[in-house]
Write a protein that holds these residues in place. Sequence first.
Motif, PDB file in Angstrom:
ATOM      1  N   HIS A  30       0.655  -1.066  -0.063  1.00  0.00           N
ATOM      2  CA  HIS A  30       0.077   0.025   0.117  1.00  0.00           C
ATOM      3  C   HIS A  30       0.872   1.294   0.105  1.00  0.00           C
ATOM      4  N   THR A  31       2.037   1.289  -0.581  1.00  0.00           N
ATOM      5  CA  THR A  31       2.744   2.520  -0.934  1.00  0.00           C
ATOM      6  C   THR A  31       2.238   3.228  -2.105  1.00  0.00           C
ATOM      7  N   HIS A  32       2.569   4.551  -1.865  1.00  0.00           N
ATOM      8  CA  HIS A  32       2.225   5.417  -2.990  1.00  0.00           C
ATOM      9  C   HIS A  32       2.844   5.189  -4.398  1.00  0.00           C
ATOM     10  N   HIS A  33       2.107   4.979  -5.357  1.00  0.00           N
ATOM     11  CA  HIS A  33       2.481   4.518  -6.575  1.00  0.00           C
ATOM     12  C   HIS A  33       3.843   5.354  -7.073  1.00  0.00           C
ATOM     13  N   GLY A  34       3.746   6.707  -7.256  1.00  0.00           N
ATOM     14  CA  GLY A  34       4.451   7.522  -7.955  1.00  0.00           C
ATOM     15  C   GLY A  34       5.830   7.603  -6.973  1.00  0.00           C
ATOM     16  N   LEU A  73      17.597  14.817  -7.232  1.00  0.00           N
ATOM     17  CA  LEU A  73      16.084  15.233  -7.473  1.00  0.00           C
ATOM     18  C   LEU A  73      15.213  14.652  -6.129  1.00  0.00           C
ATOM     19  N   ILE A  74      15.514  13.196  -6.158  1.00  0.00           N
ATOM     20  CA  ILE A  74      14.760  12.327  -5.131  1.00  0.00           C
ATOM     21  C   ILE A  74      14.905  13.068  -3.763  1.00  0.00           C
ATOM     22  N   ALA A  75      16.363  13.117  -3.465  1.00  0.00           N
ATOM     23  CA  ALA A  75      16.734  13.489  -2.174  1.00  0.00           C
ATOM     24  C   ALA A  75      16.262  15.052  -1.714  1.00  0.00           C
ATOM     25  N   GLU A  76      16.094  15.990  -2.849  1.00  0.00           N
ATOM     26  CA  GLU A  76      15.501  17.336  -2.618  1.00  0.00           C
ATOM     27  C   GLU A  76      14.017  17.165  -2.182  1.00  0.00           C
ATOM     28  N   LEU A  77      13.279  16.235  -2.869  1.00  0.00           N
ATOM     29  CA  LEU A  77      11.867  16.027  -2.786  1.00  0.00           C
ATOM     30  C   LEU A  77      11.455  15.402  -1.550  1.00  0.00           C
ATOM     31  N   GLY A  78      12.500  14.962  -0.637  1.00  0.00           N
ATOM     32  CA  GLY A  78      12.134  14.330   0.603  1.00  0.00           C
ATOM     33  C   GLY A  78      11.712  12.635   0.387  1.00  0.00           C
ATOM     34  N   ILE A  79      12.341  12.107  -0.692  1.00  0.00           N
ATOM     35  CA  ILE A  79      11.674  10.697  -0.864  1.00  0.00           C
ATOM     36  C   ILE A  79      12.838   9.831  -0.292  1.00  0.00           C
ATOM     37  N   PRO A  80      12.465   8.687   0.408  1.00  0.00           N
ATOM     38  CA  PRO A  80      13.284   7.656   0.656  1.00  0.00           C
ATOM     39  C   PRO A  80      14.131   7.030  -0.379  1.00  0.00           C
ATOM     40  N   LYS A  81      15.306   6.783  -0.088  1.00  0.00           N
ATOM     41  CA  LYS A  81      16.370   6.020  -1.007  1.00  0.00           C
ATOM     42  C   LYS A  81      16.100   4.546  -1.245  1.00  0.00           C
ATOM     43  N   THR A  82      15.315   3.957  -0.169  1.00  0.00           N
ATOM     44  CA  THR A  82      15.098   2.510  -0.098  1.00  0.00           C
ATOM     45  C   THR A  82      13.405   2.233  -0.107  1.00  0.00           C
ATOM     46  N   LEU A  83      12.949   1.165  -0.440  1.00  0.00           N
ATOM     47  CA  LEU A  83      11.883   0.386  -0.132  1.00  0.00           C
ATOM     48  C   LEU A  83      11.447   0.338   1.348  1.00  0.00           C
ATOM     49  N   THR A  84      12.606   0.034   2.171  1.00  0.00           N
ATOM     50  CA  THR A  84      12.304  -0.098   3.512  1.00  0.00           C
ATOM     51  C   THR A  84      11.974   1.305   3.997  1.00  0.00           C
ATOM     52  N   GLY A  85      12.741   2.074   3.538  1.00  0.00           N
ATOM     53  CA  GLY A  85      12.748   3.404   4.091  1.00  0.00           C
ATOM     54  C   GLY A  85      11.344   4.187   3.986  1.00  0.00           C
ATOM     55  N   LEU A  86      10.709   3.396   2.747  1.00  0.00           N
ATOM     56  CA  LEU A  86       9.256   3.806   2.181  1.00  0.00           C
ATOM     57  C   LEU A  86       8.088   2.982   3.210  1.00  0.00           C
ATOM     58  N   GLY A  87       8.734   2.103   4.080  1.00  0.00           N
ATOM     59  CA  GLY A  87       7.735   1.333   4.899  1.00  0.00           C
ATOM     60  C   GLY A  87       7.656   0.076   4.613  1.00  0.00           C
TER      61      GLY A  87
END
Length: 381
Positions: A279-283, A328-342
């Motif tokens: 149930h992670t956000h797709h984008g 870009l991903i870092a500046e958007l505050g997006i985790p670097k790994t799927l584990t970090g995404l939950g």
Amino acid sequence: MSLIANWSYPTAIRFGAGRISEIADACATAGMKKPLLVTDKGLADMAITRQTLDLMEAAGLGRAMFSDVDPNPTELNADAGIGAFKDGVHDGVIAFGGGSGLDLGKLVAFMAGQTRPIWDFEDIGDWWTRADADAIAPIVAVPTTAGTGSEVGRASVITNSQTHEKKIIFHPKFLPSVVICDPELTVGMPKMITAGTGMDAFAHCLEAYCSPHYHPMSQGIALEGMRLVKENLLVAYHEGGNLEARGHMMSAAAMGATAFQKGLGAIHALSHPVGAVHHTHHGTTNAVVMQNVLSFNRPAIDARIEQAAHYLGIEGGFDGFYTYVGDLIAELGIPKTLTGLGVRDPDVEALVASALRDPSCGGNPIEMTETNTRELLLACL
């Protein structure tokens, strides 16, 4: 430059700030007199939704709404929506929202007149010809995010609630009759959603650009779509009220969904099962796996990415492009790994098997196998 236009490609698009005011005329153009507005739970009580319902009511179209739509919509949501459509004797659908509202709304319009189950229309071979095309209700699409591009798509992504797999349901008449792209509707997006949806648009363009299939029109659209994201996503993220950046991101989203007629790839093949199960956000999931997929595909796309980097004004060829994506991903505050995404305690073998069944893997520049897909997923974790 005025960001107001009427486009007829890939369908009729009314583009510009404030054009939600034309919703009644759009419905009339599509042949609707009693539409059902389909949106997600999060949007149901928001001001932009109430404004749209008010415009509908003032024009004598009623203010019927169905909003029992999950972030990753399922066939259960579809069944409830179809029930609401039939009970209200509606004659068309206004698909309103981000990817979930748009996909579910389109599916309700498609399925309301069919007699076969949803899964009989999965995007496999010519299964779409099983549908009664004359029974498909008209659709007006109104995106409120800038990422999925479903407003110009010929399919819906629906999660099977039993198998927890995302399935692509396809028919040419999923393509809405009229689209209203009003960047004012995206101004209230939280920064996290601006980031995730923006990276979804970028992933669509990137994967279409890298796909080995022959489609020069999509190739050009994908490249220009990446440029619009590069120049506008961070502006929209940091300056939420910047209508010019919001408008360009809406264009990039529609361009990505138009371009991926050429194909998608491992980014989506991975993110579909991860999103369905965890149930992670797709984008956002697309963004997390993007750099690993770039490395995975490098032997086949090195020269092509070097050309894209040159067009985008990124120095350093493939390596420069790879670094740009990470920054870009870092500046958007997006985790670097799927584990970090939950993603916790994933069933790796099940996710790998699902990824290999996903139609997106057929457009990947390097053939995805059980072995290399497992290695790729583990790298993303």
